[in-house]
Design an enzyme around this catalytic site. Structure first.
Site, PDB file in Angstrom:
ATOM      1  N   ASP A 251       0.874  -1.181   0.000  1.00 39.89           N
ATOM      2  CA  ASP A 251       0.000   0.000   0.000  1.00 39.89           C
ATOM      3  C   ASP A 251       0.911   1.231   0.000  1.00 39.89           C
ATOM      4  O   ASP A 251       1.962   1.229   0.657  1.00 39.89           O
ATOM      5  CB  ASP A 251      -0.872  -0.013   1.268  1.00 39.89           C
ATOM      6  CG  ASP A 251      -2.105   0.859   1.141  1.00 39.89           C
ATOM      7  OD1 ASP A 251      -3.219   0.314   1.252  1.00 39.89           O
ATOM      8  OD2 ASP A 251      -1.969   2.093   0.940  1.00 39.89           O
TER       9      ASP A 251
ATOM     10  N   TYR B  18     -14.570   7.909 -12.419  1.00 38.94           N
ATOM     11  CA  TYR B  18     -14.226   6.760 -11.573  1.00 38.94           C
ATOM     12  C   TYR B  18     -14.737   5.456 -12.207  1.00 38.94           C
ATOM     13  O   TYR B  18     -13.972   4.510 -12.420  1.00 38.94           O
ATOM     14  CB  TYR B  18     -14.831   6.961 -10.171  1.00 38.94           C
ATOM     15  CG  TYR B  18     -14.828   5.719  -9.332  1.00 38.94           C
ATOM     16  CD1 TYR B  18     -13.632   5.114  -8.967  1.00 38.94           C
ATOM     17  CD2 TYR B  18     -16.028   5.133  -8.910  1.00 38.94           C
ATOM     18  CE1 TYR B  18     -13.633   3.950  -8.205  1.00 38.94           C
ATOM     19  CE2 TYR B  18     -16.027   3.980  -8.154  1.00 38.94           C
ATOM     20  CZ  TYR B  18     -14.835   3.393  -7.804  1.00 38.94           C
ATOM     21  OH  TYR B  18     -14.839   2.247  -7.053  1.00 38.94           O
TER      22      TYR B  18
END
Ligand code: UFG
Length: 329
Positions: free
Chosen positions: A31, A141
Site C-alpha cells: 500500500d 471513476y
C-alpha cells in the site's frame, strides 16, 4: 503459497486481509498509504510500502515473495473527486493497473481478483442490475474501472493470466471486532456521515434530494457489508485456483434501502434523534441501484451473512463510536 493484497491498508482491502488471515492464508500487503492507514494493516501480514505505478517495487516484491494470487484494491474511489481530477484517476487506477499487469506477466503471476464497481453501469436500465446489462459510466471513476476490466480481458487473452472482477454496490459496515472500519478523509459516504451526528462531529445529515421516483422520494441503494465483500474475494481466489475461467460478478444484497430508511435505522441503533435536512440533489446520483448477485451465489457459492441493515449499521457504529477520528490518534 501467499496472497498479495494491494491496497490492503484501505477500507475493503484491510477487511479482506483480516478474513484471509483468519482462514489461515499467508498474506503480504502492499500500500502506498495515500488513502490507507498503517494501523489498518493486520499485524500478521508482511507489509511493503510502495506504489503500484513503481514497476521496480512490484518486480522486487514478486521476486521476494512466492505470490500465488493478487487481490487488487489499490485505486482512488471517490466519484466527485474523479470528476474534478480525472487524470489522477487515469494515472492511479488505469496506468497503475497497466504497470501491475506488466509486472505480473513478466513474473508469471497468473491469478488476480480486483475491485470493480456498480459505477460501471451508469444509469441502470433494469432493476435488479445484471452483469450482462449495458455499461455506460456517468463518471470518470466508473469509466476507469470499466477500462481496467477491459484491459484485463485483452491481457488475459494474450498471456497466461486469469481474473475475477467484482462489481461492488454500496460497501458499508465494519469488522465485527471493532478493530478496523471505514475511515475516509474527508468522509463522503452516507453511513459514516450519518454516524458523525451522534458522535458530535456534525449537527445534522443532509438528504440529497427527496423527489426521486422512489417509495419515499430519496435515493435507493444496495448496502453490502464489507465482511461479506471480503468473503467474496476469498471465494474468487478459490475459484481461480480451481482453474476456472475469468469472470465478472456483482456483489450486493439485492435489497434496496432509501436514504431516509438508512437514517431511521441509524437513529434506532444509536438511540440519537439524528436531525436530517433536505438538500439539493447531488449531481450524477441515479435514483436506484440494486444488484442481482445470483451469478456470484450460484458460481462462487457466495452467501452474504449481514443483509440486515440494523446489524450493518451496528457494526459501523461500534467502530465509529470508539474511533471518532478514524485511525488518526
Ligand atoms: N447521500 C445523502 N447525504 C449524504 C451522503 C450521501 O443523501 O451526506 C445519499 C447519496 O445521494 C446517495 C446515497 O446517500 O443516494 C449513498 O451515497 P454514498 O455517497 O454513500 O454512495 P454512492 O451510492 O454515491 O456511491 C457508491 C460507492 C461508489 C460507487 C457508487 C456506484 O461509494 O464508490 O456507489 O454508483 F461508485
Amino acid at each position: 503459497m501467499t496472497i498479495l493484497v494491494l491496497g490492503g491498508a484501505g477500507y475493503i482491502g484491510s477487511h479482506t486481509a483480516y478474513e484471509l488471515i483468519d482462514k489461515g492464508e499467508d498474506v503480504v500487503i502492499a500500500d502506498n498509504l495515500q488513502t490507507g492507514y498503517q494501523e489498518a494493516v493486520h499485524p500478521k501480514a508482511r507489509f511493503y510500502k510502495g506504489d503500484i505505478r513503481d514497476k521496480a517495487f512490484l518486480d522486487n516484491l514478486f521476486k521476494n515473495e512466492k505470490i500465488d494470487a493478487v487481490i487488487h484494491f489499490a485505486a482512488n474511489s471517490l466519484v466527485g473527486e474523479s470528476m474534478t481530477k480525472p487524470l489522477k484517476y487515469y494515472d492511479n487506477n488505469l496506468y497503475g493497473t497497466m504497470v501491475l499487469l506488466q509486472s505480473m506477466v513478466e513474473n508469471s503471476i497468473d491469478k488476480i481478483v480486483f475491485s470493480s464497481t456498480a459505477a460501471t453501469y451508469g444509469e441502470p436500465e433494469n432493476i435488479p442490475i445484471l452483469e450482462s446489462d449495458k455499461t455506460e459510466p456517468t463518471n470518470t471513476y466508473g469509466e476507469t474501472k470499466l477500462s481496467m476490466e477491459k484491459m484485463f480481458k485483452w491481457v488475459s487473452k494474450a498471456h497466461n493470466l486469469r481474473y475475477v472482477s467484482l462489481r461492488y454496490f454500496n460497501a458499508c459496515g465494519a469488522h465485527i471486532s471493532g478493530e478496523i472500519g471505514e475511515a475516509h478523509n474527508p468522509e463522503s459516504h452516507l453511513i459514516p456521515i450519518i454516524l458523525q451526528v451522534p458522535n458530535g462531529k456534525r449537527e445534522s445529515v443532509s438528504i440529497f434530494g427527496d423527489a426521486y421516483p422512489t417509495k419515499d422520494g430519496t435515493c435507493i441503494r444496495d448496502y453490502i457489508h464489507v465482511t461479506d465483500l471480503a468473503q467474496a474475494h476469498i471465494l474468487a481466489v478459490e475459484y481461480l485456483r480451481k482453474g476456472n475461467p475469468s469472470n465478472i460478478f456483482n456483489l450486493g444484497n439485492g435489497i434496496g434501502f432509501s436514504v431516509k430508511e438508512v437514517i431511521d435505522t441509524a437513529r434506532k441503533v444509536t438511540n440519537h434523534p439524528i436531525p436530517a435536512v433536505i438538500s439539493p440533489r447531488r449531481a450524477g446520483d441515479p435514483a436506484q441501484l440494486i444488484a442481482s448477485s445470483e451469478k456470484a451465489k450460484s458460481i462462487l457459492g457466495w452467501r452474504p451473512e449481514h443483509a440486515d441493515l440494523e446489524e450493518i449499521i451496528a457494526t459501523a457504529w461500534k467502530w465509529h463510536k470508539n474511533h471518532p477520528d478514524g485511525f488518526k490518534k
